[in-house]
Write an enzyme that holds these catalytic residues in place. Structure first.
Site, short mmCIF file in Angstrom:
data_model
loop_
_atom_site.label_atom_id
_atom_site.label_comp_id
_atom_site.label_asym_id
_atom_site.label_seq_id
_atom_site.Cartn_x
_atom_site.Cartn_y
_atom_site.Cartn_z
N GLU A 76 44.01 37.80 4.39
CA GLU A 76 45.23 38.04 3.66
C GLU A 76 45.57 39.29 3.97
OE1 GLU A 76 47.00 36.06 1.84
OE2 GLU A 76 45.42 34.21 1.73
N ARG A 92 57.41 45.89 -8.57
CA ARG A 92 56.23 45.20 -9.22
C ARG A 92 55.07 46.06 -8.68
NH1 ARG A 92 52.33 40.29 -8.83
NH2 ARG A 92 52.99 40.39 -6.64
N GLY A 137 43.53 42.96 2.83
CA GLY A 137 44.09 44.51 3.11
C GLY A 137 44.99 44.48 4.26
N SER A 138 44.58 45.49 4.90
CA SER A 138 45.77 45.83 6.05
C SER A 138 45.44 45.08 7.32
CB SER A 138 45.61 47.29 6.57
OG SER A 138 44.38 47.67 6.89
N TRP A 191 42.75 47.99 -2.98
CA TRP A 191 43.09 48.69 -4.30
C TRP A 191 44.23 48.46 -4.85
CZ3 TRP A 191 47.56 50.64 -3.82
CH2 TRP A 191 48.12 51.02 -2.56
N ASN A 192 45.25 47.65 -4.43
CA ASN A 192 46.37 47.33 -5.16
C ASN A 192 46.26 46.39 -6.25
OD1 ASN A 192 46.53 45.44 -3.18
ND2 ASN A 192 48.54 45.41 -3.01
N CYS A 203 51.51 43.55 -1.21
CA CYS A 203 51.67 43.19 0.08
C CYS A 203 53.06 41.99 0.22
CB CYS A 203 50.66 42.25 0.47
SG CYS A 203 50.20 41.12 -0.81
N LYS A 220 32.85 43.50 -1.98
CA LYS A 220 32.84 44.91 -1.62
C LYS A 220 34.27 45.32 -1.88
CE LYS A 220 34.75 47.39 1.16
NZ LYS A 220 35.08 48.80 0.29
N PRO A 221 34.66 45.78 -3.14
CA PRO A 221 35.84 46.35 -3.58
C PRO A 221 36.46 47.57 -3.05
CG PRO A 221 34.37 47.00 -5.30
CD PRO A 221 33.56 46.26 -4.25
N ALA A 222 37.71 48.03 -3.02
CA ALA A 222 38.00 49.14 -2.32
C ALA A 222 37.53 50.14 -3.13
CB ALA A 222 39.83 49.13 -2.47
N GLU A 257 55.02 48.63 6.68
CA GLU A 257 55.07 48.29 5.28
C GLU A 257 55.30 49.72 4.42
OE1 GLU A 257 51.01 46.70 4.91
OE2 GLU A 257 51.95 45.60 3.40
P1 NAP Z 1 42.52 48.72 4.03
O1 NAP Z 1 42.41 49.85 4.31
O2 NAP Z 1 42.67 47.53 5.00
O3 NAP Z 1 41.21 48.13 2.88
C1 NAP Z 1 40.77 47.00 2.59
C2 NAP Z 1 39.45 46.89 2.23
O4 NAP Z 1 38.97 47.09 3.37
C3 NAP Z 1 38.75 47.92 1.30
O5 NAP Z 1 37.83 47.59 0.44
C4 NAP Z 1 38.53 48.85 2.37
O6 NAP Z 1 37.28 49.71 1.92
C5 NAP Z 1 37.83 47.97 3.54
N1 NAP Z 1 37.78 48.51 4.67
C6 NAP Z 1 38.43 49.62 5.16
N2 NAP Z 1 38.15 49.80 6.74
C7 NAP Z 1 37.07 48.83 6.82
C8 NAP Z 1 36.28 48.71 8.12
N3 NAP Z 1 36.27 49.15 9.05
N4 NAP Z 1 35.15 47.72 7.74
C9 NAP Z 1 35.20 46.94 6.67
N5 NAP Z 1 36.00 47.22 5.66
C10 NAP Z 1 36.95 47.90 5.69
O7 NAP Z 1 43.84 47.93 2.70
P2 NAP Z 1 44.37 48.80 1.68
O8 NAP Z 1 45.03 50.01 1.83
O9 NAP Z 1 42.90 48.95 0.88
O10 NAP Z 1 45.22 47.75 1.11
C11 NAP Z 1 46.59 47.82 1.46
C12 NAP Z 1 46.87 46.51 2.36
O11 NAP Z 1 46.27 45.28 1.65
C13 NAP Z 1 48.49 46.42 2.58
O12 NAP Z 1 48.29 46.19 4.11
C14 NAP Z 1 48.69 45.23 1.99
O13 NAP Z 1 49.77 44.47 2.40
C15 NAP Z 1 47.49 44.36 2.01
N6 NAP Z 1 47.31 43.37 0.94
C16 NAP Z 1 47.45 42.20 1.43
C17 NAP Z 1 47.56 41.19 0.33
C18 NAP Z 1 47.43 39.48 0.82
O14 NAP Z 1 47.46 38.86 -0.07
N7 NAP Z 1 48.02 39.32 2.14
C19 NAP Z 1 47.17 41.44 -0.87
C20 NAP Z 1 47.08 42.87 -1.23
C21 NAP Z 1 47.06 43.96 -0.32
P3 NAP Z 1 37.53 51.01 1.52
O15 NAP Z 1 38.40 51.14 0.40
O16 NAP Z 1 36.08 51.82 1.02
O17 NAP Z 1 38.19 51.99 2.72
#
Ligand code: NAP
Length: 495
Positions: free
Chosen positions: A267, A295, A245-246, A167-168, A301, A191-193, A398
Protein backbone atom coordinates in the site's frame (compact mmCIF):
# COMPACT_ATOMS: atom_id res chain seq x y z
CA UNK A 1 16.71 -12.98 27.42
CA UNK A 2 15.44 -11.96 30.84
CA UNK A 3 11.97 -10.55 31.10
CA UNK A 4 11.94 -6.89 32.08
CA UNK A 5 8.41 -5.77 32.72
CA UNK A 6 8.04 -2.23 31.42
CA UNK A 7 5.34 0.30 32.20
CA UNK A 8 2.43 -1.27 30.33
CA UNK A 9 -0.15 1.45 30.10
CA UNK A 10 1.09 4.96 29.49
CA UNK A 11 -0.97 7.46 31.38
CA UNK A 12 -1.58 9.59 28.36
CA UNK A 13 -3.48 12.18 30.28
CA UNK A 14 -1.03 12.44 33.12
CA UNK A 15 2.02 14.63 33.52
CA UNK A 16 4.38 11.65 33.79
CA UNK A 17 4.14 10.63 30.12
CA UNK A 18 7.75 11.81 29.71
CA UNK A 19 8.91 9.02 32.01
CA UNK A 20 7.10 6.29 30.10
CA UNK A 21 9.28 3.73 28.41
CA UNK A 22 7.89 0.84 26.45
CA UNK A 23 9.63 -2.46 25.84
CA UNK A 24 9.27 -4.70 22.80
CA UNK A 25 6.17 -6.91 22.81
CA UNK A 26 7.40 -10.44 22.11
CA UNK A 27 5.63 -13.68 22.96
CA UNK A 28 3.10 -11.92 25.17
CA UNK A 29 5.72 -10.17 27.36
CA UNK A 30 7.46 -6.81 27.43
CA UNK A 31 11.20 -6.95 26.83
CA UNK A 32 14.10 -4.54 26.72
CA UNK A 33 15.99 -4.48 23.41
CA UNK A 34 19.28 -6.40 23.27
CA UNK A 35 20.87 -3.05 22.43
CA UNK A 36 19.43 -1.45 25.57
CA UNK A 37 18.96 1.60 23.32
CA UNK A 38 15.78 3.62 23.03
CA UNK A 39 13.97 5.70 20.43
CA UNK A 40 12.52 9.02 21.59
CA UNK A 41 8.90 9.73 20.74
CA UNK A 42 8.27 13.41 19.99
CA UNK A 43 5.00 15.35 20.29
CA UNK A 44 4.80 17.22 16.95
CA UNK A 45 2.67 19.91 18.57
CA UNK A 46 5.54 20.99 20.84
CA UNK A 47 8.64 19.35 19.41
CA UNK A 48 9.23 17.85 22.86
CA UNK A 49 9.97 14.24 23.85
CA UNK A 50 6.98 12.50 25.40
CA UNK A 51 8.17 8.93 25.77
CA UNK A 52 10.75 6.44 24.60
CA UNK A 53 10.52 2.92 23.22
CA UNK A 54 13.01 0.08 22.94
CA UNK A 55 15.24 0.11 19.85
CA UNK A 56 15.29 -3.46 18.55
CA UNK A 57 18.27 -5.30 17.09
CA UNK A 58 18.41 -8.27 14.71
CA UNK A 59 18.52 -10.58 17.78
CA UNK A 60 15.20 -9.12 18.96
CA UNK A 61 13.76 -9.67 15.49
CA UNK A 62 14.80 -13.35 15.68
CA UNK A 63 13.04 -13.62 19.04
CA UNK A 64 9.88 -12.30 17.34
CA UNK A 65 10.14 -14.90 14.57
CA UNK A 66 10.71 -17.68 17.15
CA UNK A 67 7.62 -16.53 19.07
CA UNK A 68 5.48 -16.29 15.93
CA UNK A 69 6.70 -19.72 14.78
CA UNK A 70 5.98 -21.33 18.16
CA UNK A 71 2.47 -19.83 18.30
CA UNK A 72 1.65 -20.63 14.66
CA UNK A 73 0.43 -24.26 14.78
CA UNK A 74 -1.99 -23.72 17.67
CA UNK A 75 -3.35 -20.47 16.22
CA UNK A 76 -3.95 -21.95 12.79
CA UNK A 77 -5.69 -24.92 14.46
CA UNK A 78 -7.89 -22.63 16.57
CA UNK A 79 -11.49 -22.93 15.35
CA UNK A 80 -12.52 -19.96 13.19
CA UNK A 81 -15.39 -19.21 15.59
CA UNK A 82 -12.92 -18.86 18.49
CA UNK A 83 -10.60 -16.66 16.40
CA UNK A 84 -13.62 -14.60 15.42
CA UNK A 85 -14.65 -14.09 19.05
CA UNK A 86 -11.19 -12.86 20.01
CA UNK A 87 -11.22 -10.42 17.09
CA UNK A 88 -14.67 -9.23 18.12
CA UNK A 89 -13.37 -8.66 21.66
CA UNK A 90 -10.47 -6.59 20.23
CA UNK A 91 -13.09 -4.43 18.50
CA UNK A 92 -15.09 -3.98 21.70
CA UNK A 93 -12.04 -3.13 23.79
CA UNK A 94 -10.85 -0.60 21.24
CA UNK A 95 -14.24 1.10 21.35
CA UNK A 96 -14.24 1.05 25.18
CA UNK A 97 -10.73 2.59 25.20
CA UNK A 98 -11.30 4.89 22.25
CA UNK A 99 -10.72 8.11 24.17
CA UNK A 100 -7.39 6.87 25.58
CA UNK A 101 -6.31 5.62 22.14
CA UNK A 102 -7.38 8.84 20.39
CA UNK A 103 -5.43 10.93 22.89
CA UNK A 104 -2.37 8.77 22.44
CA UNK A 105 -2.59 9.01 18.63
CA UNK A 106 -3.05 12.75 18.89
CA UNK A 107 -0.02 13.10 21.16
CA UNK A 108 2.44 11.10 19.11
CA UNK A 109 1.13 11.90 15.63
CA UNK A 110 -0.15 15.43 16.24
CA UNK A 111 -3.48 14.97 14.44
CA UNK A 112 -6.53 16.78 15.77
CA UNK A 113 -8.47 14.80 18.37
CA UNK A 114 -11.50 14.70 16.08
CA UNK A 115 -9.38 13.00 13.41
CA UNK A 116 -7.85 10.68 16.00
CA UNK A 117 -11.31 9.65 17.22
CA UNK A 118 -12.31 8.96 13.62
CA UNK A 119 -9.19 6.87 13.18
CA UNK A 120 -9.89 4.75 16.27
CA UNK A 121 -13.42 4.01 15.05
CA UNK A 122 -12.07 3.13 11.59
CA UNK A 123 -9.25 1.01 13.05
CA UNK A 124 -11.56 -0.89 15.40
CA UNK A 125 -13.90 -1.63 12.50
CA UNK A 126 -11.23 -3.84 10.90
CA UNK A 127 -11.53 -6.14 13.89
CA UNK A 128 -15.32 -6.22 13.72
CA UNK A 129 -15.32 -6.79 9.96
CA UNK A 130 -12.67 -9.53 10.08
CA UNK A 131 -14.36 -11.19 13.07
CA UNK A 132 -17.31 -11.58 10.71
CA UNK A 133 -15.12 -12.71 7.79
CA UNK A 134 -13.12 -15.23 9.89
CA UNK A 135 -16.03 -17.67 9.89
CA UNK A 136 -16.81 -17.25 6.18
CA UNK A 137 -13.54 -18.51 4.68
CA UNK A 138 -14.55 -21.21 2.25
CA UNK A 139 -12.87 -23.41 -0.34
CA UNK A 140 -13.88 -24.71 -3.77
CA UNK A 141 -14.94 -28.08 -5.08
CA UNK A 142 -15.37 -29.12 -8.70
CA UNK A 143 -14.93 -31.76 -11.33
CA UNK A 144 -11.98 -31.62 -13.76
CA UNK A 145 -13.02 -30.98 -17.41
CA UNK A 146 -11.60 -34.42 -18.33
CA UNK A 147 -13.94 -36.01 -15.79
CA UNK A 148 -11.10 -38.06 -14.38
CA UNK A 149 -10.78 -36.37 -11.02
CA UNK A 150 -12.22 -33.90 -8.58
CA UNK A 151 -10.64 -30.57 -7.74
CA UNK A 152 -10.61 -29.46 -4.13
CA UNK A 153 -9.23 -26.02 -3.29
CA UNK A 154 -8.45 -25.40 0.35
CA UNK A 155 -7.45 -21.92 1.54
CA UNK A 156 -4.74 -22.09 4.19
CA UNK A 157 -3.01 -19.44 6.29
CA UNK A 158 0.14 -18.30 4.52
CA UNK A 159 2.34 -18.42 7.63
CA UNK A 160 4.35 -15.83 9.54
CA UNK A 161 3.73 -12.30 8.28
CA UNK A 162 5.91 -9.22 8.60
CA UNK A 163 3.69 -6.14 8.75
CA UNK A 164 5.29 -2.69 8.35
CA UNK A 165 3.20 0.43 8.92
CA UNK A 166 3.58 4.22 8.56
CA UNK A 167 3.04 7.01 11.10
CA UNK A 168 0.05 8.75 9.50
CA UNK A 169 -2.58 6.27 10.77
CA UNK A 170 -0.80 4.54 13.66
CA UNK A 171 -3.85 2.48 14.66
CA UNK A 172 -5.73 1.89 11.42
CA UNK A 173 -2.77 0.87 9.25
CA UNK A 174 -1.86 -1.74 11.89
CA UNK A 175 -5.36 -3.18 12.41
CA UNK A 176 -6.04 -3.20 8.65
CA UNK A 177 -3.25 -5.80 8.42
CA UNK A 178 -3.39 -7.56 11.80
CA UNK A 179 -7.13 -8.30 11.81
CA UNK A 180 -7.28 -10.12 8.43
CA UNK A 181 -3.98 -11.90 9.12
CA UNK A 182 -5.33 -13.24 12.41
CA UNK A 183 -8.69 -14.09 10.85
CA UNK A 184 -6.82 -16.14 8.23
CA UNK A 185 -4.92 -18.01 10.96
CA UNK A 186 -1.50 -16.36 10.58
CA UNK A 187 0.87 -15.14 13.27
CA UNK A 188 2.50 -11.74 12.80
CA UNK A 189 5.36 -9.40 13.57
CA UNK A 190 4.39 -5.73 13.41
CA UNK A 191 7.00 -3.03 12.87
CA UNK A 192 5.29 0.33 13.36
CA UNK A 193 6.83 3.64 12.31
CA UNK A 194 9.38 4.96 14.78
CA UNK A 195 7.54 8.31 15.03
CA UNK A 196 4.34 6.67 16.32
CA UNK A 197 5.08 3.45 18.21
CA UNK A 198 2.99 4.12 21.35
CA UNK A 199 -0.35 3.36 19.69
CA UNK A 200 0.95 0.03 18.40
CA UNK A 201 2.05 -0.96 21.89
CA UNK A 202 -1.20 0.23 23.49
CA UNK A 203 -3.08 -1.94 20.97
CA UNK A 204 -0.86 -4.91 21.84
CA UNK A 205 -2.07 -4.66 25.45
CA UNK A 206 -5.64 -4.76 24.12
CA UNK A 207 -5.04 -7.90 22.02
CA UNK A 208 -3.63 -9.61 25.08
CA UNK A 209 -6.63 -8.62 27.17
CA UNK A 210 -8.94 -9.83 24.41
CA UNK A 211 -7.49 -13.32 24.83
CA UNK A 212 -5.02 -13.51 21.96
CA UNK A 213 -2.49 -16.24 22.79
CA UNK A 214 1.14 -15.21 23.36
CA UNK A 215 3.27 -15.00 20.25
CA UNK A 216 0.40 -14.56 17.78
CA UNK A 217 1.11 -10.82 17.53
CA UNK A 218 4.60 -9.47 18.25
CA UNK A 219 5.55 -5.81 18.01
CA UNK A 220 9.02 -4.42 17.60
CA UNK A 221 10.30 -0.89 17.12
CA UNK A 222 13.63 -0.03 15.61
CA UNK A 223 15.59 2.96 14.40
CA UNK A 224 17.34 0.68 11.92
CA UNK A 225 14.52 -0.76 9.81
CA UNK A 226 16.54 -1.78 6.72
CA UNK A 227 18.83 -4.46 8.22
CA UNK A 228 16.18 -5.67 10.64
CA UNK A 229 13.47 -6.20 8.08
CA UNK A 230 16.06 -7.76 5.72
CA UNK A 231 16.96 -10.25 8.47
CA UNK A 232 13.31 -11.08 9.07
CA UNK A 233 12.62 -11.59 5.36
CA UNK A 234 15.71 -13.81 5.06
CA UNK A 235 14.29 -16.25 7.60
CA UNK A 236 12.59 -19.08 5.66
CA UNK A 237 9.82 -19.30 8.26
CA UNK A 238 8.52 -15.87 7.20
CA UNK A 239 6.15 -16.14 4.22
CA UNK A 240 4.45 -12.76 3.85
CA UNK A 241 5.37 -9.10 3.71
CA UNK A 242 2.60 -6.55 3.99
CA UNK A 243 3.83 -2.97 3.78
CA UNK A 244 2.15 0.42 3.94
CA UNK A 245 4.33 3.46 3.34
CA UNK A 246 6.13 5.40 0.66
CA UNK A 247 6.66 4.05 -2.84
CA UNK A 248 10.44 4.45 -2.48
CA UNK A 249 10.64 2.21 0.59
CA UNK A 250 8.09 -0.16 -0.96
CA UNK A 251 10.40 -0.66 -3.94
CA UNK A 252 13.34 -1.43 -1.64
CA UNK A 253 11.27 -3.95 0.31
CA UNK A 254 9.96 -5.61 -2.85
CA UNK A 255 13.58 -6.11 -3.88
CA UNK A 256 14.35 -7.66 -0.51
CA UNK A 257 11.26 -9.89 -0.64
CA UNK A 258 12.12 -10.97 -4.20
CA UNK A 259 15.41 -12.44 -3.00
CA UNK A 260 13.46 -14.91 -0.89
CA UNK A 261 10.33 -15.16 -3.10
CA UNK A 262 8.06 -13.82 -0.36
CA UNK A 263 4.45 -12.94 -1.12
CA UNK A 264 4.15 -9.15 -0.91
CA UNK A 265 1.30 -6.68 -0.52
CA UNK A 266 2.11 -3.02 -0.99
CA UNK A 267 0.00 0.00 0.00
CA UNK A 268 2.11 2.89 -1.29
CA UNK A 269 2.00 6.59 -2.02
CA UNK A 270 -0.70 8.55 -3.85
CA UNK A 271 -1.24 11.73 -5.86
CA UNK A 272 -5.03 11.89 -5.89
CA UNK A 273 -6.80 14.15 -8.41
CA UNK A 274 -9.99 15.89 -7.26
CA UNK A 275 -11.99 16.75 -10.39
CA UNK A 276 -14.83 19.28 -10.21
CA UNK A 277 -17.04 19.79 -13.26
CA UNK A 278 -19.05 22.97 -13.93
CA UNK A 279 -22.31 21.15 -13.16
CA UNK A 280 -21.18 19.97 -9.70
CA UNK A 281 -23.13 20.88 -6.59
CA UNK A 282 -20.72 23.57 -5.36
CA UNK A 283 -21.42 23.24 -1.64
CA UNK A 284 -21.19 19.45 -1.80
CA UNK A 285 -17.92 19.69 -3.73
CA UNK A 286 -16.52 22.09 -1.14
CA UNK A 287 -17.60 19.83 1.72
CA UNK A 288 -15.99 16.88 -0.05
CA UNK A 289 -12.85 18.87 -0.81
CA UNK A 290 -12.38 19.73 2.86
CA UNK A 291 -12.62 16.05 3.83
CA UNK A 292 -10.48 14.79 0.97
CA UNK A 293 -7.83 17.43 1.61
CA UNK A 294 -7.93 18.07 5.34
CA UNK A 295 -8.63 14.73 7.03
CA UNK A 296 -5.44 14.28 9.06
CA UNK A 297 -4.32 17.79 8.00
CA UNK A 298 -3.53 16.42 4.54
CA UNK A 299 -1.27 13.65 5.84
CA UNK A 300 -3.17 10.83 4.12
CA UNK A 301 -2.23 8.67 1.14
CA UNK A 302 -5.72 9.30 -0.23
CA UNK A 303 -5.47 13.09 0.28
CA UNK A 304 -6.55 15.20 -2.70
CA UNK A 305 -3.21 16.38 -4.10
CA UNK A 306 -4.33 18.10 -7.32
CA UNK A 307 -7.64 19.95 -7.69
CA UNK A 308 -8.73 20.07 -11.35
CA UNK A 309 -11.60 22.54 -11.56
CA UNK A 310 -13.52 23.36 -14.73
CA UNK A 311 -13.36 26.99 -15.88
CA UNK A 312 -17.01 27.86 -15.23
CA UNK A 313 -16.89 26.96 -11.53
CA UNK A 314 -13.20 27.66 -10.88
CA UNK A 315 -13.49 31.10 -9.26
CA UNK A 316 -16.41 30.25 -6.98
CA UNK A 317 -14.75 26.97 -5.94
CA UNK A 318 -11.46 28.81 -5.20
CA UNK A 319 -13.28 31.47 -3.20
CA UNK A 320 -15.33 28.92 -1.20
CA UNK A 321 -12.33 26.68 -0.50
CA UNK A 322 -10.23 29.63 0.62
CA UNK A 323 -12.96 30.78 3.00
CA UNK A 324 -13.18 27.32 4.57
CA UNK A 325 -9.43 26.67 4.72
CA UNK A 326 -8.64 30.09 6.21
CA UNK A 327 -11.28 29.55 8.93
CA UNK A 328 -9.73 26.29 10.18
CA UNK A 329 -8.46 26.38 13.73
CA UNK A 330 -4.81 25.33 13.72
CA UNK A 331 -3.42 24.12 17.02
CA UNK A 332 -2.16 21.32 19.22
CA UNK A 333 -3.70 18.02 18.26
CA UNK A 334 -4.99 17.32 21.77
CA UNK A 335 -6.86 20.63 22.02
CA UNK A 336 -10.56 19.92 21.57
CA UNK A 337 -11.12 22.90 19.21
CA UNK A 338 -8.23 22.07 16.86
CA UNK A 339 -9.21 21.32 13.28
CA UNK A 340 -5.72 21.20 11.77
CA UNK A 341 -2.88 19.82 13.86
CA UNK A 342 0.87 19.94 13.20
CA UNK A 343 2.79 17.92 10.64
CA UNK A 344 4.72 14.88 11.83
CA UNK A 345 8.23 16.39 11.77
CA UNK A 346 10.09 19.61 11.00
CA UNK A 347 11.43 17.88 7.87
CA UNK A 348 7.87 17.30 6.66
CA UNK A 349 7.09 21.02 7.12
CA UNK A 350 10.20 21.97 5.17
CA UNK A 351 9.23 19.63 2.32
CA UNK A 352 5.75 21.16 2.11
CA UNK A 353 7.20 24.65 2.08
CA UNK A 354 9.69 23.69 -0.64
CA UNK A 355 6.79 22.51 -2.83
CA UNK A 356 4.73 25.63 -2.13
CA UNK A 357 7.61 28.03 -2.84
CA UNK A 358 8.43 26.13 -6.04
CA UNK A 359 4.85 26.59 -7.25
CA UNK A 360 4.85 30.31 -6.33
CA UNK A 361 8.14 30.90 -8.17
CA UNK A 362 6.55 29.24 -11.21
CA UNK A 363 3.46 31.49 -11.14
CA UNK A 364 1.00 30.19 -8.50
CA UNK A 365 -0.73 32.61 -6.11
CA UNK A 366 -1.54 31.82 -2.46
CA UNK A 367 -5.10 32.91 -1.55
CA UNK A 368 -4.41 31.88 2.05
CA UNK A 369 -1.43 30.47 3.94
CA UNK A 370 1.66 29.81 1.85
CA UNK A 371 4.33 30.48 4.45
CA UNK A 372 5.94 28.26 7.07
CA UNK A 373 4.81 28.94 10.65
CA UNK A 374 7.37 29.92 13.28
CA UNK A 375 7.45 28.29 16.72
CA UNK A 376 8.43 25.02 18.32
CA UNK A 377 5.65 22.78 16.91
CA UNK A 378 5.72 21.50 13.33
CA UNK A 379 2.89 23.60 11.88
CA UNK A 380 2.01 24.59 8.32
CA UNK A 381 -0.98 26.86 7.69
CA UNK A 382 -3.91 25.70 5.53
CA UNK A 383 -3.04 26.98 2.07
CA UNK A 384 -4.96 27.44 -1.17
CA UNK A 385 -2.97 28.03 -4.36
CA UNK A 386 -4.50 29.17 -7.66
CA UNK A 387 -3.10 29.48 -11.19
CA UNK A 388 -0.80 26.57 -10.39
CA UNK A 389 1.22 25.55 -13.46
CA UNK A 390 1.39 21.81 -14.14
CA UNK A 391 5.16 22.12 -14.39
CA UNK A 392 5.48 22.58 -10.63
CA UNK A 393 6.85 19.80 -8.43
CA UNK A 394 3.67 19.40 -6.41
CA UNK A 395 1.85 18.21 -9.52
CA UNK A 396 4.00 15.09 -9.36
CA UNK A 397 4.90 14.72 -5.65
CA UNK A 398 2.75 13.91 -2.65
CA UNK A 399 2.32 17.15 -0.67
CA UNK A 400 1.24 15.34 2.51
CA UNK A 401 0.11 18.56 4.13
CA UNK A 402 -2.70 21.16 4.26
CA UNK A 403 -2.08 22.62 0.80
CA UNK A 404 -4.70 22.67 -1.96
CA UNK A 405 -3.36 23.53 -5.45
CA UNK A 406 -6.03 24.42 -8.04
CA UNK A 407 -5.55 23.76 -11.76
CA UNK A 408 -8.07 24.94 -14.38
CA UNK A 409 -9.41 22.64 -17.12
CA UNK A 410 -11.86 23.07 -20.02
CA UNK A 411 -12.91 19.62 -21.30
CA UNK A 412 -13.66 16.19 -19.86
CA UNK A 413 -10.87 14.65 -21.96
CA UNK A 414 -8.41 17.16 -20.54
CA UNK A 415 -9.50 16.38 -16.97
CA UNK A 416 -9.07 12.61 -17.40
CA UNK A 417 -5.75 12.89 -19.16
CA UNK A 418 -4.34 15.29 -16.55
CA UNK A 419 -5.68 13.17 -13.71
CA UNK A 420 -3.79 10.22 -15.19
CA UNK A 421 -0.60 12.19 -15.71
CA UNK A 422 1.11 10.68 -12.67
CA UNK A 423 3.01 7.52 -11.77
CA UNK A 424 0.54 6.98 -8.90
CA UNK A 425 -2.97 5.54 -8.96
CA UNK A 426 -4.42 5.21 -5.48
CA UNK A 427 -7.55 7.35 -5.04
CA UNK A 428 -9.41 9.94 -7.14
CA UNK A 429 -12.44 12.19 -6.53
CA UNK A 430 -15.00 13.30 -9.11
CA UNK A 431 -17.82 15.82 -8.66
CA UNK A 432 -20.55 16.16 -11.27
CA UNK A 433 -24.36 16.05 -11.30
CA UNK A 434 -24.25 14.06 -14.55
CA UNK A 435 -24.14 10.43 -13.42
CA UNK A 436 -23.23 9.09 -16.86
CA UNK A 437 -20.28 11.42 -17.02
CA UNK A 438 -19.34 10.58 -13.42
CA UNK A 439 -19.22 6.88 -14.22
CA UNK A 440 -17.40 7.46 -17.54
CA UNK A 441 -14.74 9.59 -15.86
CA UNK A 442 -14.47 7.12 -12.95
CA UNK A 443 -13.88 4.37 -15.44
CA UNK A 444 -11.25 6.39 -17.32
CA UNK A 445 -9.20 7.47 -14.33
CA UNK A 446 -6.37 5.08 -13.49
CA UNK A 447 -6.83 4.58 -9.75
CA UNK A 448 -7.71 1.75 -7.42
CA UNK A 449 -10.45 3.77 -5.72
CA UNK A 450 -12.81 6.49 -6.95
CA UNK A 451 -15.02 8.66 -4.77
CA UNK A 452 -17.89 9.89 -6.97
CA UNK A 453 -19.55 12.92 -5.37
CA UNK A 454 -17.95 11.96 -2.04
CA UNK A 455 -14.93 13.23 -0.13
CA UNK A 456 -14.16 9.96 1.65
CA UNK A 457 -13.40 6.61 0.09
CA UNK A 458 -11.97 4.43 2.90
CA UNK A 459 -14.24 1.68 4.22
CA UNK A 460 -13.20 -1.60 5.86
CA UNK A 461 -15.90 -3.37 3.85
CA UNK A 462 -14.43 -2.22 0.51
CA UNK A 463 -11.16 -3.24 -1.16
CA UNK A 464 -8.56 -0.55 -0.48
CA UNK A 465 -5.50 -0.28 -2.70
CA UNK A 466 -3.86 1.29 -5.69
CA UNK A 467 -2.65 0.68 -9.23
CA UNK A 468 0.58 1.78 -10.97
CA UNK A 469 3.20 2.88 -8.40
CA UNK A 470 0.59 3.05 -5.62
CA UNK A 471 0.76 -0.59 -4.79
CA UNK A 472 0.01 -4.25 -5.17
CA UNK A 473 -2.93 -6.08 -3.59
CA UNK A 474 -5.93 -4.91 -1.59
CA UNK A 475 -6.80 -4.51 2.09
CA UNK A 476 -10.29 -4.83 3.53
CA UNK A 477 -13.23 -5.75 1.35
CA UNK A 478 -15.30 -8.88 1.30
CA UNK A 479 -12.59 -11.46 0.58
CA UNK A 480 -9.72 -9.33 -0.65
CA UNK A 481 -8.15 -8.46 2.70
CA UNK A 482 -8.06 -12.01 4.03
CA UNK A 483 -7.04 -13.49 0.68
CA UNK A 484 -3.73 -11.61 0.93
CA UNK A 485 -2.91 -13.78 3.96
CA UNK A 486 -3.92 -17.14 2.49
CA UNK A 487 -2.55 -19.64 -0.01
CA UNK A 488 -4.74 -21.79 -2.22
CA UNK A 489 -3.93 -25.49 -1.89
CA UNK A 490 -5.28 -27.67 -4.69
CA UNK A 491 -5.94 -31.33 -4.01
CA UNK A 492 -6.66 -33.65 -6.96
CA UNK A 493 -8.60 -36.76 -6.09
CA UNK A 494 -10.74 -39.40 -7.79
CA UNK A 495 -13.57 -41.42 -6.40
P1 NAP B 1 7.95 5.38 4.90
O1 NAP B 1 9.06 6.30 5.15
O2 NAP B 1 7.99 4.57 3.67
O3 NAP B 1 7.87 4.43 6.20
C1 NAP B 1 6.89 3.45 6.34
C2 NAP B 1 7.41 2.34 7.23
O4 NAP B 1 8.54 1.75 6.60
C3 NAP B 1 7.88 2.81 8.59
O5 NAP B 1 7.58 1.82 9.54
C4 NAP B 1 9.38 2.93 8.39
O6 NAP B 1 10.13 2.78 9.57
C5 NAP B 1 9.63 1.75 7.48
N1 NAP B 1 10.88 1.86 6.73
C6 NAP B 1 11.52 2.99 6.33
N2 NAP B 1 12.65 2.64 5.65
C7 NAP B 1 12.69 1.29 5.63
C8 NAP B 1 13.61 0.34 5.08
N3 NAP B 1 14.70 0.71 4.42
N4 NAP B 1 13.35 -0.97 5.26
C9 NAP B 1 12.26 -1.36 5.92
N5 NAP B 1 11.35 -0.52 6.47
C10 NAP B 1 11.57 0.80 6.31
O7 NAP B 1 6.55 6.11 4.89
P2 NAP B 1 5.98 7.14 5.94
O8 NAP B 1 6.66 8.44 5.75
O9 NAP B 1 5.98 6.53 7.30
O10 NAP B 1 4.45 7.23 5.48
C11 NAP B 1 4.01 8.07 4.50
C12 NAP B 1 3.85 7.34 3.18
O11 NAP B 1 2.98 6.23 3.35
C13 NAP B 1 3.21 8.20 2.12
O12 NAP B 1 3.86 7.99 0.90
C14 NAP B 1 1.77 7.68 2.06
O13 NAP B 1 1.13 7.90 0.85
C15 NAP B 1 1.99 6.24 2.34
N6 NAP B 1 0.75 5.62 2.83
C16 NAP B 1 0.08 4.77 2.00
C17 NAP B 1 -1.11 4.21 2.41
C18 NAP B 1 -1.87 3.29 1.51
O14 NAP B 1 -2.77 2.61 2.01
N7 NAP B 1 -1.60 3.22 0.23
C19 NAP B 1 -1.61 4.50 3.68
C20 NAP B 1 -0.90 5.36 4.50
C21 NAP B 1 0.29 5.91 4.06
P3 NAP B 1 10.73 4.09 10.32
O15 NAP B 1 9.57 4.85 10.80
O16 NAP B 1 11.54 3.51 11.40
O17 NAP B 1 11.53 4.84 9.28
Amino acid sequence: MTVAQKTLTPDVNGPDIGATTRGLYINGSWWPAYSNQQIDVIDPSTGKRIAAVADATVEDARACIDAAAAAGPAWRATPPRKRSEILRRCFELMIERSEMLATLISMENGKALRDARGEVAYAAEFFRWNAEEAVRISGEFGIAPSGTNRIIVDYQPIGICLLITPWNFPAAMATRKIAPALAAGCTVILKPASETPLTAYALASIYEEAGLPSGVVNVLTTSNPGPITAAILADPRVRKLSFTGSTGVGRLLLGEAAKHVISSSMELGGNAPFVVFDDADLEAALDGAMIAKMRNAGEACTAANRFYVQSGIYDSFAEGLTRRMAALKVGRGVDEQTECGPMITRKAVEKIDRLVQDSIIKGARALCGGEMSAGSGFFYPPTVLVDVPDTCEMAREEIFGPVAPLYRFETEEEAVSWANNTEYGLAAYVYTRDLARGLRVSSGIEAGMIALNRGLVSDPAAPFGGVKQSGLGREGGQHHGIAEFMEAKYIATSF
